[in-house]
Design an enzyme around this catalytic site. Structure first.
Site, PDB file in Angstrom:
ATOM      1  N   PHE A  35       0.713  -1.228   0.004  1.00 39.01           N
ATOM      2  CA  PHE A  35       0.135  -0.092   0.025  1.00 39.01           C
ATOM      3  C   PHE A  35       0.778   1.307   0.014  1.00 39.01           C
ATOM      4  CE2 PHE A  35      -2.595   3.161   2.722  1.00 39.01           C
ATOM      5  CZ  PHE A  35      -3.370   3.662   1.443  1.00 39.01           C
ATOM      6  N   GLY A  37       4.530   0.716   1.273  1.00 30.49           N
ATOM      7  CA  GLY A  37       5.817   0.032   1.064  1.00 30.49           C
ATOM      8  C   GLY A  37       6.171  -0.308  -0.672  1.00 30.49           C
ATOM      9  N   VAL A  58      -3.002  -7.637   5.799  1.00 23.66           N
ATOM     10  CA  VAL A  58      -3.146  -8.395   7.246  1.00 23.66           C
ATOM     11  C   VAL A  58      -4.578  -8.210   7.881  1.00 23.66           C
ATOM     12  CG1 VAL A  58      -0.944  -7.915   8.132  1.00 23.66           C
ATOM     13  CG2 VAL A  58      -2.331  -6.100   8.348  1.00 23.66           C
ATOM     14  N   LEU A  72       3.833  -4.176  11.940  1.00 26.08           N
ATOM     15  CA  LEU A  72       4.166  -2.731  11.610  1.00 26.08           C
ATOM     16  C   LEU A  72       3.034  -2.291  10.291  1.00 26.08           C
ATOM     17  CD1 LEU A  72       6.938  -3.294  13.064  1.00 26.08           C
ATOM     18  CD2 LEU A  72       8.011  -2.008  11.144  1.00 26.08           C
ATOM     19  N   GLY A 101      -4.307 -13.205  16.979  1.00 24.49           N
ATOM     20  CA  GLY A 101      -4.873 -14.492  16.953  1.00 24.49           C
ATOM     21  C   GLY A 101      -3.877 -15.610  16.707  1.00 24.49           C
ATOM     22  N   LYS A 104      -1.456 -15.961  19.412  1.00 32.59           N
ATOM     23  CA  LYS A 104      -2.094 -16.781  20.618  1.00 32.59           C
ATOM     24  C   LYS A 104      -1.868 -18.405  20.017  1.00 32.59           C
ATOM     25  CE  LYS A 104      -6.450 -17.702  22.317  1.00 32.59           C
ATOM     26  NZ  LYS A 104      -7.923 -17.602  21.952  1.00 32.59           N
ATOM     27  N   TYR A 144      -6.114   6.950  12.375  1.00 31.84           N
ATOM     28  CA  TYR A 144      -5.073   6.530  12.754  1.00 31.84           C
ATOM     29  C   TYR A 144      -4.697   6.595  14.238  1.00 31.84           C
ATOM     30  CZ  TYR A 144       0.364   6.213  12.680  1.00 31.84           C
ATOM     31  OH  TYR A 144       1.520   5.866  12.705  1.00 31.84           O
ATOM     32  N   ARG A 185       5.618  13.229   4.672  1.00 30.81           N
ATOM     33  CA  ARG A 185       5.972  13.460   6.056  1.00 30.81           C
ATOM     34  C   ARG A 185       6.990  14.487   5.899  1.00 30.81           C
ATOM     35  NH1 ARG A 185       6.596   7.693   8.773  1.00 30.81           N
ATOM     36  NH2 ARG A 185       6.573   6.897   6.644  1.00 30.81           N
TER      37      ARG A 185
HETATM   38  P1  NAD Z   1       5.412   2.879   5.928  1.00 33.68           P
HETATM   39  O1  NAD Z   1       4.061   3.211   5.075  1.00 33.68           O
HETATM   40  O2  NAD Z   1       6.469   3.245   5.010  1.00 33.68           O
HETATM   41  O3  NAD Z   1       5.511   1.556   6.086  1.00 33.68           O
HETATM   42  C1  NAD Z   1       4.006   0.708   6.406  1.00 33.68           C
HETATM   43  C2  NAD Z   1       3.897  -0.640   5.484  1.00 33.68           C
HETATM   44  O4  NAD Z   1       2.958  -1.317   5.727  1.00 33.68           O
HETATM   45  C3  NAD Z   1       3.972  -0.352   3.870  1.00 33.68           C
HETATM   46  O5  NAD Z   1       5.059  -1.326   3.603  1.00 33.68           O
HETATM   47  C4  NAD Z   1       2.613  -0.784   3.646  1.00 33.68           C
HETATM   48  O6  NAD Z   1       2.585  -1.205   2.419  1.00 33.68           O
HETATM   49  C5  NAD Z   1       2.247  -1.941   4.575  1.00 33.68           C
HETATM   50  N1  NAD Z   1       0.776  -1.986   4.696  1.00 33.68           N
HETATM   51  C6  NAD Z   1      -0.115  -1.175   5.138  1.00 33.68           C
HETATM   52  N2  NAD Z   1      -1.375  -1.741   5.100  1.00 33.68           N
HETATM   53  C7  NAD Z   1      -1.016  -3.033   4.982  1.00 33.68           C
HETATM   54  C8  NAD Z   1      -2.001  -4.157   4.991  1.00 33.68           C
HETATM   55  N3  NAD Z   1      -3.331  -4.120   5.157  1.00 33.68           N
HETATM   56  N4  NAD Z   1      -1.399  -5.462   4.942  1.00 33.68           N
HETATM   57  C9  NAD Z   1      -0.201  -5.521   4.781  1.00 33.68           C
HETATM   58  N5  NAD Z   1       0.936  -4.282   4.750  1.00 33.68           N
HETATM   59  C10 NAD Z   1       0.256  -3.276   4.838  1.00 33.68           C
HETATM   60  O7  NAD Z   1       5.559   3.420   7.560  1.00 33.68           O
HETATM   61  P2  NAD Z   1       7.030   3.287   8.374  1.00 33.68           P
HETATM   62  O8  NAD Z   1       7.050   4.754   8.807  1.00 33.68           O
HETATM   63  O9  NAD Z   1       7.625   2.466   8.004  1.00 33.68           O
HETATM   64  O10 NAD Z   1       5.758   3.049   9.724  1.00 33.68           O
HETATM   65  C11 NAD Z   1       5.862   1.423  10.035  1.00 33.68           C
HETATM   66  C12 NAD Z   1       5.130   1.592  11.338  1.00 33.68           C
HETATM   67  O11 NAD Z   1       5.629   2.295  12.430  1.00 33.68           O
HETATM   68  C13 NAD Z   1       3.814   1.790  11.060  1.00 33.68           C
HETATM   69  O12 NAD Z   1       2.858   0.742  11.723  1.00 33.68           O
HETATM   70  C14 NAD Z   1       3.607   3.095  11.655  1.00 33.68           C
HETATM   71  O13 NAD Z   1       2.339   3.540  12.292  1.00 33.68           O
HETATM   72  C15 NAD Z   1       4.762   3.103  12.951  1.00 33.68           C
HETATM   73  N6  NAD Z   1       5.122   4.413  13.197  1.00 33.68           N
HETATM   74  C16 NAD Z   1       5.938   5.155  12.531  1.00 33.68           C
HETATM   75  C17 NAD Z   1       6.525   6.228  12.774  1.00 33.68           C
HETATM   76  C18 NAD Z   1       7.627   6.943  11.833  1.00 33.68           C
HETATM   77  O14 NAD Z   1       7.739   8.128  12.163  1.00 33.68           O
HETATM   78  N7  NAD Z   1       8.126   6.342  10.718  1.00 33.68           N
HETATM   79  C19 NAD Z   1       6.074   6.919  13.956  1.00 33.68           C
HETATM   80  C20 NAD Z   1       5.222   6.091  14.641  1.00 33.68           C
HETATM   81  C21 NAD Z   1       4.563   4.770  14.450  1.00 33.68           C
HETATM   82  N1  UDP Z   2       4.641  19.721   8.057  1.00 28.72           N
HETATM   83  C1  UDP Z   2       4.845  20.795   7.331  1.00 28.72           C
HETATM   84  N2  UDP Z   2       5.323  20.776   6.105  1.00 28.72           N
HETATM   85  C2  UDP Z   2       5.323  19.802   5.217  1.00 28.72           C
HETATM   86  C3  UDP Z   2       4.699  18.740   6.098  1.00 28.72           C
HETATM   87  C4  UDP Z   2       4.531  18.505   7.241  1.00 28.72           C
HETATM   88  O1  UDP Z   2       5.081  22.003   8.169  1.00 28.72           O
HETATM   89  O2  UDP Z   2       5.208  19.640   3.971  1.00 28.72           O
HETATM   90  C5  UDP Z   2       4.283  19.850   9.637  1.00 28.72           C
HETATM   91  C6  UDP Z   2       3.020  19.223   9.822  1.00 28.72           C
HETATM   92  O3  UDP Z   2       2.072  20.121   9.754  1.00 28.72           O
HETATM   93  C7  UDP Z   2       3.473  18.937  11.291  1.00 28.72           C
HETATM   94  C8  UDP Z   2       4.798  18.368  11.323  1.00 28.72           C
HETATM   95  O4  UDP Z   2       5.344  19.067  10.268  1.00 28.72           O
HETATM   96  O5  UDP Z   2       3.209  20.025  12.178  1.00 28.72           O
HETATM   97  C9  UDP Z   2       5.191  17.051  11.078  1.00 28.72           C
HETATM   98  O6  UDP Z   2       4.276  16.568  10.137  1.00 28.72           O
HETATM   99  P1  UDP Z   2       4.235  14.946   9.778  1.00 28.72           P
HETATM  100  O7  UDP Z   2       3.182  14.720   8.694  1.00 28.72           O
HETATM  101  O8  UDP Z   2       5.894  14.608   9.153  1.00 28.72           O
HETATM  102  O9  UDP Z   2       4.076  14.024  11.160  1.00 28.72           O
HETATM  103  P2  UDP Z   2       3.167  13.915  12.145  1.00 28.72           P
HETATM  104  O10 UDP Z   2       4.043  14.338  13.341  1.00 28.72           O
HETATM  105  O11 UDP Z   2       2.311  15.224  12.158  1.00 28.72           O
HETATM  106  O12 UDP Z   2       2.327  13.126  12.058  1.00 28.72           O
END
Ligand code: NAD
Ligand code: UDP
Length: 310
Positions: A35, A37, A58, A72, A101, A104, A144, A185
């Site tokens: 999605f 990735g 998933v 993740l 599940g 478990k 989220y 981001r």
């Molecule tokens: P990402 O979007 O790069 O990775 C998420 C992955 O999950 C992707 O590869 C996507 O294809 C896969 N995915 C989404 N829906 C799916 C589904 N239904 N079935 C199987 N795969 C699915 O984001 P990331 O930054 O690598 O984040 C990974 C995890 O860490 C997430 O759960 C996110 O909520 C958590 N997280 C990340 C951050 C961050 O700053 N990067 C912060 C807080 C939490």
């Molecule tokens: N943000 C920004 N410009 C951008 C993208 C994000 O100023 O092009 C700001 C956003 O409004 C937030 C912070 O940067 O205040 C972090 O945003 P991000 O989407 O990275 O993650 P968040 O912590 O909000 O989930």
């Protein structure tokens, strides 16, 4: 040799985790529906006989035999998780139910990648794990935030009711190589804009703060959490306590890229948290973990990645 399942393993963080687990001598099953990735994140792992990829959503049950599960799978960037908000709640909740599940049934340890978003727009600063948060249940970030909060509830209930061996980490903003260039981001946006000499888009007046953690620091903490055998299940904050305004971040990125970009100010999205910074005392005490890579060092590595990509 342990057999480890990583859901969302083709994403930004998942791909770093798969790589590290393989390097540590484990066998890895990576599950992803692509999605957000991408195959390019894991293409270098496909020749490894101890790495297996399964294209799977998933939200549907999965049958594999493993010792540990890192859950993740879930889009992490606001742009992506707001694209199909119902699916975001589904993947957070149904995905957690399916993986719990599975854990478990096969008696596997399972770690949930939760988030600092469970604190919402926090009234307590820095955020400690005992803070219950300030989350809008009906806003555009709720799919989220509430999805991840419900997943934490499920993890705790499977632990209490079914004695599943769970771990919960709350990840604060993490950045690094393999972030998607259009991911939306802030770190990837600013670096890509700076490298293209385009306007840097600050949402709001840029006074909101975030704490940025380099991906390698997070992966280390994640593995320490999974491997701790002291009965510590979390939730535990994993983040870098350095706190920066978005204006400071923009200026740093412009300076490190020698960019000609100008800063432009756009409207602040709804429910955008005003401040965020982790209290990591618990991680220090229980896991002997703290981040090692400061923002400038991490940004330099990330800029090099985006330069090679663009
Ligand atoms: P990402 O979007 O790069 O990775 C998420 C992955 O999950 C992707 O590869 C996507 O294809 C896969 N995915 C989404 N829906 C799916 C589904 N239904 N079935 C199987 N795969 C699915 O984001 P990331 O930054 O690598 O984040 C990974 C995890 O860490 C997430 O759960 C996110 O909520 C958590 N997280 C990340 C951050 C961050 O700053 N990067 C912060 C807080 C939490
Ligand atoms: N943000 C920004 N410009 C951008 C993208 C994000 O100023 O092009 C700001 C956003 O409004 C937030 C912070 O940067 O205040 C972090 O945003 P991000 O989407 O990275 O993650 P968040 O912590 O909000 O989930």
């Amino acid at each position: 040799m342990k057999k480890i399942l990583v859901t969302g393993g083709a994403g930004f963080l998942g791909s770093h985790l798969c790589e590290r687990l393989l390097n540590d001598g484990n066998e890895v099953i990576c599950v992803d529906n692509f999605f957000t990735g991408a195959k390019r994140n894991i293409v270098h792992l496909l020749d490894n006989p101890y790495f297996e990829f399964i294209r799977h959503d998933v939200c549907f049950p999965l049958y594999v035999e493993v010792d540990e599960i890192y859950n993740l799978a879930c889009p992490a960037s606001p742009v992506h998780y707001q694209h199909d908000p119902i699916q975001t709640t589904k993947v957070s909740v149904s995905g957690a139910i399916n993986m719990l599940g599975l854990a478990k049934r096969i008696k596997a340890k399972i770690l949930q990648a939760s988030t600092s978003e469970v604190y919402g727009d926090p009234a307590i600063h820095p955020q400690v794990e005992s803070y219950w948060g300030n989350v809008n249940p009906i806003g555009i970030r709720s799919c989220y935030d509430e999805g991840k909060r419900c997943a934490e509830t499920l993890f705790m209930d499977y632990y209490r009711q079914n004695k599943v061996d769970v771990r919960i980490i709350r990840i604060f903003n993490t950045y690094g190589p393999r972030m998607h260039p259009n991911d939306g981001r802030v770190v990837s946006n600013f670096i890509v804009q700076a490298l293209k000499n385009q306007d840097i888009t600050i949402f709001g007046d840029g006074s909101q703060t975030r704490s940025f953690q380099y991906c390698d620091d997070l992966i280390e903490g994640m593995i320490k959490m999974m491997n701790n055998e002291q009965g510590f299940i979390g939730p535990v904050n994993l983040g870098n306590p350095g706190e920066f305004t978005m204006l400071e971040l923009a200026e740093k990125v412009i300076q490190l890229t020698n960019s000609k970009s100008k800063i432009t100010f756009l409207p602040l999205p709804q429910d955008d948290p005003k401040q965020r910074k982790p209290d990591i005392s618990l991680a220090k005490e229980k896991l002997d973990w703290q981040p090692k890579i400061d923002l400038e060092t991490g940004l330099i590595k990330t800029i090099a990645y985006f330069k090679s990509l663009l």
